[in-house]
Design a protein around this motif. Structure first.
Motif, PDB file in Angstrom:
ATOM      1  N   GLU A   6       0.745  -1.202   0.013  1.00 39.41           N
ATOM      2  CA  GLU A   6      -0.120   0.078  -0.236  1.00 39.41           C
ATOM      3  C   GLU A   6       0.872   1.345   0.041  1.00 39.41           C
ATOM      4  N   VAL A   7       1.845   1.318   0.827  1.00 38.24           N
ATOM      5  CA  VAL A   7       2.711   2.256   0.910  1.00 38.24           C
ATOM      6  C   VAL A   7       3.487   2.503  -0.384  1.00 38.24           C
ATOM      7  N   LEU A   8       3.892   1.268  -1.175  1.00 36.56           N
ATOM      8  CA  LEU A   8       4.804   1.361  -2.302  1.00 36.56           C
ATOM      9  C   LEU A   8       3.713   2.035  -3.352  1.00 36.56           C
ATOM     10  N   LYS A   9       2.597   1.628  -3.368  1.00 34.67           N
ATOM     11  CA  LYS A   9       1.756   2.458  -4.444  1.00 34.67           C
ATOM     12  C   LYS A   9       1.388   3.856  -4.094  1.00 34.67           C
ATOM     13  N   GLU A  10       1.645   4.343  -3.067  1.00 32.14           N
ATOM     14  CA  GLU A  10       1.539   5.638  -2.858  1.00 32.14           C
ATOM     15  C   GLU A  10       2.633   6.575  -3.027  1.00 32.14           C
ATOM     16  N   ALA A  11       4.014   5.773  -2.968  1.00 37.20           N
ATOM     17  CA  ALA A  11       5.178   6.252  -3.138  1.00 37.20           C
ATOM     18  C   ALA A  11       5.578   6.229  -4.848  1.00 37.20           C
ATOM     19  N   GLY A  12       4.855   5.185  -5.656  1.00 36.48           N
ATOM     20  CA  GLY A  12       5.191   5.009  -6.904  1.00 36.48           C
ATOM     21  C   GLY A  12       5.687   3.651  -7.043  1.00 36.48           C
ATOM     22  N   GLU A  13       5.042   2.819  -7.791  1.00 43.74           N
ATOM     23  CA  GLU A  13       5.449   1.457  -7.993  1.00 43.74           C
ATOM     24  C   GLU A  13       6.594   1.605  -9.155  1.00 43.74           C
ATOM     25  N   PHE A  14       6.623   2.212 -10.125  1.00 45.80           N
ATOM     26  CA  PHE A  14       8.001   2.100 -10.761  1.00 45.80           C
ATOM     27  C   PHE A  14       8.000   3.546 -11.301  1.00 45.80           C
ATOM     28  N   GLY A  15       8.371   4.590 -10.552  1.00 44.92           N
ATOM     29  CA  GLY A  15       8.664   5.869 -10.955  1.00 44.92           C
ATOM     30  C   GLY A  15      10.003   6.204 -11.169  1.00 44.92           C
ATOM     31  N   ARG A  16      10.522   7.295 -11.356  1.00 46.20           N
ATOM     32  CA  ARG A  16      11.739   7.799 -11.687  1.00 46.20           C
ATOM     33  C   ARG A  16      12.886   7.247 -10.733  1.00 46.20           C
ATOM     34  N   PHE A  17      12.310   7.052  -9.389  1.00 46.00           N
ATOM     35  CA  PHE A  17      13.739   6.314  -8.556  1.00 46.00           C
ATOM     36  C   PHE A  17      13.811   4.904  -9.133  1.00 46.00           C
ATOM     37  N   GLN A  18      12.852   4.315  -9.173  1.00 42.90           N
ATOM     38  CA  GLN A  18      13.030   2.615  -9.578  1.00 42.90           C
ATOM     39  C   GLN A  18      13.638   2.645 -10.879  1.00 42.90           C
ATOM     40  N   LYS A  19      13.326   3.526 -11.881  1.00 46.18           N
ATOM     41  CA  LYS A  19      13.673   3.141 -13.154  1.00 46.18           C
ATOM     42  C   LYS A  19      15.339   3.591 -13.125  1.00 46.18           C
ATOM     43  N   ARG A  20      15.880   4.579 -12.228  1.00 43.01           N
ATOM     44  CA  ARG A  20      17.214   4.513 -12.088  1.00 43.01           C
ATOM     45  C   ARG A  20      17.918   3.340 -11.615  1.00 43.01           C
TER      46      ARG A  20
END
Length: 530
Positions: A6-20
């Motif tokens: 649930e927290v990951l969904k709110e933080a972004g599941e595959f946003g800029r951070f994860q892509k980097r």
């Protein structure tokens, strides 16, 4: 308390951070593929070598012979006297001393006929035109010692198997990023020692250790990536495999530009030191931190992820829960206690074994079939790229089971056809062999996905680790099966590969289809799959 997902969904599941982070860690796939397939170039057969007669080095120096002249005096008489010998594994049973004539060194031995000279088996007196071009010429892995080349690749795979258990356990206990960084350091250091190994024993010891640490880098990078993205991990897993393929395509370019095996070994090992810089940019897996009761650190990392993704986490989050924890001490019996679990486990173990054995066998076969090794290796790597595309197109439309089965069967049939195609149609032989490589690559990538979907959450990590260990066992057997059977008949390994792959293709059709089905949570959920 919210769950981690649930927290990951709110933080972004595959946003800029994860892509980097994803892009940075994917580079590990490139360097791991270098290690995985390097034996093809490190162990190239020396182009021209022969067995030196005792005393020939001193006589050659006294007479001022070139290497070619020494070879003519050594090998040509041998061919005249015994047409079955080419001078590579046998020599004339004579010894040259100071009394031997420079013009006709064999006159005093032959009594007018070269056929009267007896032969002796060569042990450690080989001469190579390019003595440092490969480990074969460096450590005399020819004739009766040829099996030692097989051993070098088997030892590497034994290292992979050992690393999977030891460093897999260490990553669960001490943290993903710590073990990743230590593994990168280990691969680099062991790679340098391998390049300057004074003898073959030292070479084998540190090649084994390089395998241990290499598997550590590959496993932990895969785990870190999958643990910081959302639950849909299919594309993530397949894209990491694409970077492995890119490494396979880059490797022949490195080998072409670098003339010595030591240079190639350094070129594929030193980049691992660059990954140590990830200490400052790749965080510890927050999922792992939660399993170790380090919720505050996990929450801090999640706030950082949200910030980089342009999202905002509620300040009311003071603690995160993690569900679906592993059972305390899973065992092999848990995987075979019930009928469906037993069927899944045995078929998946065979699928991992076959995929690795056939894939590695086809890769290493390129080193012994002649032709342009560098170009053929590049093309065989390039053909793996469509495999990922075909998987992405088919698994959500057709499902997992059918592409999994068909890819194995196509690989098997292609191997069988290749074995019986005549040598005078090289383009057709190469095309069909390439189709086999495409099929087994698809099978290898699908087994990663299917394995995770066929085990319950409580046994998933243990089940995948156990089944995939058969992959390394296949890698240990592959070089011996390939090189020893090829010595009998060059195409014989392809017949074995064909049988293994077709049987695998038929067996995986017995697995349940998992398209569109939620991941099973319990053994009961698995038993209900059909």
């Amino acid at each position: 308390m919210p769950s981690f997902d649930e927290v990951l969904k709110e933080a972004g599941e595959f946003g800029r951070f994860q892509k980097r982070v994803f892009f940075l860690l994917c580079q590990t796939g490139v360097t791991f593929s270098f290690l995985f397939a390097s034996v093809v170039f490190l162990g190239q057969a020396p182009g021209n070598y022969w067995c030196r007669i005792p005393g020939a080095a001193e006589l050659s120096k006294r007479c001022g012979w070139s290497l070619e002249e020494e070879r003519n005096f050594t090998v040509l008489p041998l061919r005249l006297g015994n047409m079955s010998s080419n001078g590579e594994c046998e020599r004339l049973d004579v010894a040259w001393d100071a009394s031997v004539s420079c013009a006709s060194p064999l006159d005093r031995y032959g009594n007018g006929s070269m056929g009267n000279l007896s032969l002796a088996t060569c042990h450690d007196s080989w001469v190579y035109k390019q003595p440092h071009s490969s480990i074969v010429s460096e450590y005399n892995l020819v004739c009766g010692n040829a099996w030692m080349l097989d051993l070098s690749q088997a030892i590497l795979n034994l290292g992979f198997l050992t690393g999977a258990f030891i460093l897999g356990y260490a990553a669960d206990r001490y943290g993903r990023i710590l073990i990743y960084l230590l593994s990168c350091l280990g691969v680099g250091i062991c790679g340098i020692i391998v390049a300057f190994a004074p003898n073959f024993t030292v070479f084998l010891i540190f090649r084994f250790l390089q395998g241990v640490f290499g598997k550590g880098t590959w496993m932990t990078c895969y785990v870190i990536v999958t643990e910081i993205v959302g639950s849909d991990q299919r594309i993530v897993g397949i894209v990491i495999q694409i970077f492995f393929t890119l490494g396979i395509m880059i490797l022949p370019g490195i080998a072409y530009l670098v003339p010595t095996w030591q240079g190639i070994q350094l070129a594929i090992s030193l980049p691992n030191f660059l990954f140590l810089l990830y200490y400052w940019v790749v965080p510890e897996s927050p999922r792992w931190l939660l399993t170790r009761k380090k919720g505050e650190k996990a929450l801090k990392i999640m706030h950082n992820i949200a910030k980089h993704n342009g999202k905002y986490l509620s300040p009311h989050y003071s603690e995160i829960t993690i569900s679906n924890e592993e059972v305390s001490n899973p065992s092999f019996l848990d995987l075979v206690r019930t009928p469906r679990m037993r069927t899944n486990t045995l078929i998946l173990m065979y699928a991992w074994f076959t995929s690795a054995l056939v894939y590695q066998g086809l890769v290493m076969r390129l080193g012994i079939v002649g032709g342009n090794l560098y170009l053929d290796f590049f093309i065989s790597g390039a053909v793996e790229l469509p495999a990922a595309l075909l998987i992405l197109v088919t698994i959500d439309r057709i499902g997992r089971r059918l592409p999994f089965g068909i890819s194995n069967i196509v690989a098997g049939i292609a191997c069988l056809i290749t074995a019986f195609l005549p040598e005078d149609i090289p383009w057709l032989k190469t095309t069909v062999a390439t189709l086999g490589r495409l099929g087994i690559t698809m099978a290898f990538e699908i087994v990663y996905l299917v394995n995770t979907e066929l085990y319950p959450t409580t046994l998933r990590n243990f089940g995948v680790s156990l089944c995939s260990s058969l992959c390394d066992l296949g890698g240990i057997i592959a070089p011996f099966l390939l090189f020893r059977l090829a010595a009998i008949w060059l195409e014989l390994p392809l017949i074995i590969f064909s049988i293994l792959a077709v049987v695998c293709g038929l067996l995986v059709l017995l697995l349940p289809e998992t398209k569109g089905i939620s991941l099973p949570e319990t053994v009961e959920d698995v038993e209900q799959l059909s």
